[in-house]
Design an enzyme around this catalytic site. Structure first.
Site, short mmCIF file in Angstrom:
data_model
loop_
_atom_site.label_atom_id
_atom_site.label_comp_id
_atom_site.label_asym_id
_atom_site.label_seq_id
_atom_site.Cartn_x
_atom_site.Cartn_y
_atom_site.Cartn_z
N TYR A 129 -1.52 -10.58 14.70
CA TYR A 129 -1.42 -9.40 13.83
C TYR A 129 -2.45 -8.35 14.21
N LYS B 159 -2.04 -4.50 15.81
CA LYS B 159 -2.55 -3.27 15.18
C LYS B 159 -3.50 -2.55 16.14
N ASP C 104 -8.23 -24.87 7.26
CA ASP C 104 -8.58 -23.50 7.59
C ASP C 104 -7.50 -22.83 8.45
N PHE D 123 -4.05 -13.39 -0.34
CA PHE D 123 -5.06 -14.22 -1.00
C PHE D 123 -5.14 -14.02 -2.52
N ILE D 124 -5.43 -12.79 -2.96
CA ILE D 124 -5.68 -12.58 -4.39
C ILE D 124 -4.41 -12.81 -5.23
N HIS E 108 -9.79 -18.04 12.26
CA HIS E 108 -10.13 -17.32 11.03
C HIS E 108 -11.35 -16.40 11.20
N THR F 100 -6.24 -1.11 10.24
CA THR F 100 -7.04 -2.11 9.54
C THR F 100 -8.39 -2.33 10.23
N ASP F 101 -9.36 -2.80 9.46
CA ASP F 101 -10.66 -3.13 10.07
C ASP F 101 -10.57 -4.37 10.96
N GLU F 102 -9.46 -5.12 10.84
CA GLU F 102 -9.35 -6.36 11.63
C GLU F 102 -9.27 -6.09 13.13
N ILE G 100 0.84 -1.21 0.00
CA ILE G 100 0.00 0.00 0.00
C ILE G 100 0.87 1.26 0.00
N THR H 178 7.51 -4.38 15.44
CA THR H 178 7.27 -3.33 14.42
C THR H 178 5.96 -2.60 14.68
P1 NAD Z 1 3.19 -5.00 3.34
O1 NAD Z 1 3.55 -6.17 4.18
O2 NAD Z 1 3.01 -5.19 1.88
O3 NAD Z 1 4.31 -3.87 3.50
C1 NAD Z 1 4.84 -3.52 4.75
C2 NAD Z 1 6.14 -2.74 4.54
O4 NAD Z 1 6.61 -2.35 5.85
C3 NAD Z 1 7.26 -3.57 3.89
O5 NAD Z 1 7.89 -2.83 2.87
C4 NAD Z 1 8.22 -3.84 5.05
O6 NAD Z 1 9.58 -3.95 4.64
C5 NAD Z 1 8.00 -2.61 5.91
N1 NAD Z 1 8.40 -2.85 7.30
C6 NAD Z 1 8.15 -3.97 8.06
N2 NAD Z 1 8.73 -3.82 9.27
C7 NAD Z 1 9.31 -2.59 9.29
C8 NAD Z 1 10.04 -1.87 10.26
N3 NAD Z 1 10.30 -2.36 11.47
N4 NAD Z 1 10.46 -0.61 9.94
C9 NAD Z 1 10.22 -0.08 8.73
N5 NAD Z 1 9.57 -0.74 7.75
C10 NAD Z 1 9.10 -1.97 8.04
O7 NAD Z 1 1.89 -4.36 4.01
P2 NAD Z 1 0.67 -3.59 3.33
O8 NAD Z 1 -0.36 -4.57 2.93
O9 NAD Z 1 1.21 -2.61 2.35
O10 NAD Z 1 0.10 -2.81 4.61
C11 NAD Z 1 0.54 -1.49 4.91
C12 NAD Z 1 -0.23 -0.98 6.10
O11 NAD Z 1 -1.62 -0.95 5.82
C13 NAD Z 1 -0.09 -1.83 7.37
O12 NAD Z 1 -0.01 -0.97 8.48
C14 NAD Z 1 -1.36 -2.65 7.40
O13 NAD Z 1 -1.70 -2.99 8.73
C15 NAD Z 1 -2.34 -1.66 6.81
N6 NAD Z 1 -3.53 -2.25 6.16
C16 NAD Z 1 -3.38 -3.20 5.19
C17 NAD Z 1 -4.50 -3.70 4.54
C18 NAD Z 1 -4.38 -4.73 3.43
O14 NAD Z 1 -5.40 -5.20 2.94
N7 NAD Z 1 -3.19 -5.08 2.98
C19 NAD Z 1 -5.77 -3.23 4.89
C20 NAD Z 1 -5.88 -2.27 5.89
C21 NAD Z 1 -4.75 -1.77 6.50
O1 TDX Z 2 -4.44 -19.02 0.10
C1 TDX Z 2 -5.31 -18.42 0.76
N1 TDX Z 2 -6.58 -18.91 0.75
C2 TDX Z 2 -7.61 -18.32 1.45
O2 TDX Z 2 -8.75 -18.80 1.41
C3 TDX Z 2 -5.02 -17.22 1.52
C4 TDX Z 2 -3.62 -16.66 1.54
C5 TDX Z 2 -6.06 -16.62 2.20
N2 TDX Z 2 -7.32 -17.16 2.17
C6 TDX Z 2 -8.42 -16.44 2.86
C7 TDX Z 2 -8.16 -15.96 4.26
C8 TDX Z 2 -9.00 -14.71 4.35
O3 TDX Z 2 -10.35 -15.04 4.67
O4 TDX Z 2 -8.64 -15.24 2.09
C9 TDX Z 2 -8.97 -14.14 2.94
C10 TDX Z 2 -7.95 -13.03 2.75
O5 TDX Z 2 -6.72 -13.50 3.28
P1 TDX Z 2 -5.42 -12.54 3.38
O6 TDX Z 2 -5.06 -12.03 2.03
O7 TDX Z 2 -4.40 -13.26 4.18
O8 TDX Z 2 -6.02 -11.27 4.15
P2 TDX Z 2 -6.66 -11.05 5.61
O9 TDX Z 2 -6.25 -12.11 6.57
O10 TDX Z 2 -8.13 -10.81 5.41
O11 TDX Z 2 -5.91 -9.68 6.03
C11 TDX Z 2 -5.71 -8.64 5.04
O12 TDX Z 2 -6.62 -7.60 5.19
C12 TDX Z 2 -6.49 -6.78 6.32
C13 TDX Z 2 -4.29 -8.10 5.11
O13 TDX Z 2 -3.35 -9.16 4.96
C14 TDX Z 2 -4.05 -7.34 6.39
O14 TDX Z 2 -2.76 -6.76 6.39
C15 TDX Z 2 -5.09 -6.26 6.49
O15 TDX Z 2 -4.98 -5.62 7.74
#
Ligand code: NAD
Ligand code: TDX
Length: 331
Positions: free
Chosen positions: A147, A151, A269, A187-188, A273, A120-122, A12, A96
């Site tokens: 996780y 958060k 699973d 996942f995706i 979850h 995150t909404d989690e 992101i 972190t």
């Molecule tokens: P990501 O895992 O793709 O990227 C995380 C980045 O943070 C990486 O580049 C990693 O090297 C860096 N990092 C990890 N530890 C670190 C440290 N100690 N110091 C500095 N950098 C560090 O994660 P993402 O999916 O891009 O998520 C970014 C943020 O958005 C997170 O705070 C996550 O909780 C939040 N978020 C993610 C989602 C989602 O669907 N992916 C949804 C809602 C919120």
């Molecule tokens: O192979 C898979 N098969 C599967 O069914 C994987 C990797 C996941 N899943 C399911 C688990 C979840 O219900 O898909 C859903 C999405 O899984 P993830 O991509 O691991 O996301 P989730 O656990 O929902 O968390 C994500 O959204 C909120 C991000 O990883 C978090 O960083 C964010 O805060």
């Protein structure tokens, strides 16, 4: 304005930096990233000549203090972010996500700067499938995994610093993001890259779990809207009404990649979850002019599939490591 963006070699954050260069070209951007397994510096290639990149950890107080002092605003994305990994080894999530956020808000407070904390909404736990309610800013935190607990802890620290020390901060809690440059453990991208390699998608359990999908650019546009139009001290939920269960998501990916609808495997699973996430983003839409510009998950997914097809060098190395980890977990 000088903006320090943490974690911007990840999914992101890198999209945030690329988006910001397009829509706010006057911002001076510095990236602070520890370059963990989740980072991919080449994600920043399109803007690398226009930004500064520092390799370092948000939990290192000396690095954080110097950088915060030299910037006006921190946008804090850095986190360990994958639920499955947090179940295997929670410590990096504590270090972190909790200690790192603590170091940042202490420095922001010391130097009288501003921070936007990305969450995150989690943190709100999960909803029943038939519950008409969605998460709002008033929903109590009730996290399920290491996780999401880390958060939630970070969110509570930021909120306490706002109240007790007058920290200049805003927070946002967003739903599941999708789009280009997402790590292949998620996942995706896991399913898209697997299908490109002739491997069937892996569905955890029965796949009735619901996620509320939003395009990463819509998330980042909302963050920019909060920075410019949000009220200090406030939390905003970000979501684009994209609820879909995992089974339907796999069916859509299979259809878009010309595979039969039943071409997937059930795998064990995830422990604990979460069943369903759903966001009510009324407050964000009332207080800012933000609107999602990618409300159609189907067309967003088509572009995402094309991106992974066209950028195989970006993900091939990480894919091998991620799948070895899943094999150990039996998933
Ligand atoms: P990501 O895992 O793709 O990227 C995380 C980045 O943070 C990486 O580049 C990693 O090297 C860096 N990092 C990890 N530890 C670190 C440290 N100690 N110091 C500095 N950098 C560090 O994660 P993402 O999916 O891009 O998520 C970014 C943020 O958005 C997170 O705070 C996550 O909780 C939040 N978020 C993610 C989602 C989602 O669907 N992916 C949804 C809602 C919120
Ligand atoms: O192979 C898979 N098969 C599967 O069914 C994987 C990797 C996941 N899943 C399911 C688990 C979840 O219900 O898909 C859903 C999405 O899984 P993830 O991509 O691991 O996301 P989730 O656990 O929902 O968390 C994500 O959204 C909120 C991000 O990883 C978090 O960083 C964010 O805060």
């Amino acid at each position: 304005m000088k903006v320090l963006v943490t974690g911007a070699a990840g999914f992101i954050g890198s999209n945030f930096v690329i988006r910001s260069r397009q829509v706010r070209p006057d911002w001076q951007l510095t990236v602070l990233d520890a370059m963990t397994y989740a980072a991919n510096l080449s994600s920043l290639d399109p803007v690398i000549d226009d930004i500064d990149v520092v390799k370092g950890s948000v939990s290192d107080p000396a690095v954080v203090d110097e950088l915060v002092a030299a910037h006006d605003l921190v946008v804090h994305f850095a986190a360990d972010s994958h639920n499955d990994n947090s179940l295997e080894d929670p410590w990096p999530f504590i270090e972190t996500n909790i200690v790192g956020t603590y170091q940042l808000i202490q420095a922001v407070r010391r130097h009288d700067k501003r921070i936007h904390h990305v969450s995150t909404d989690e943190v709100y736990g999960d909803l029943a499938l038939d519950d008409p309610a969605r998460f709002t800013e008033e929903t109590p935190v009730n996290p399920s995994s290491p996780y999401s607990a880390s958060k939630a802890s970070a969110d509570l620290l930021v909120r306490a610093w706002i109240r007790s020390f007058g920290l200049q901060a805003t927070l946002s809690n967003c739903s599941n993001n999708y789009g280009p440059r997402q790590h292949v453990e998620k996942f995706i991208p896991r399913q898209i890259t697997g299908i490109l390699d002739g491997v069937k998608p892996k569905l955890y359990g029965e796949g009735t779990n619901v996620r509320d999908w939003i395009h990463v650019d819509d998330h980042n546009d909302a963050v920019i809207a909060i920075l410019e139009q949000g009220r200090l001290g406030e939390t905003y939920l970000i979501g684009a009404d994209g609820e879909m269960n995992n089974r339907d998501m796999i069916a859509l990916i299979l259809e878009l990649m010309d595979k039969p609808a039943d071409w997937f495997d059930h795998v064990p699973d995830r422990p604990g979850h979460d069943l369903r996430y759903a966001i009510d983003s009324t407050k964000l839409r009332r207080e800012t002019d933000w609107q999602p510009t990618h409300p159609d998950v189907r067309s967003g997914l088509e572009d995402t599939i094309a991106w992974y097809r066209d950028n195989q060098d970006w993900w091939r190395t990480a894919k091998v490591v991620a799948e070895a980890r899943y094999e150990r977990l039996g998933r």
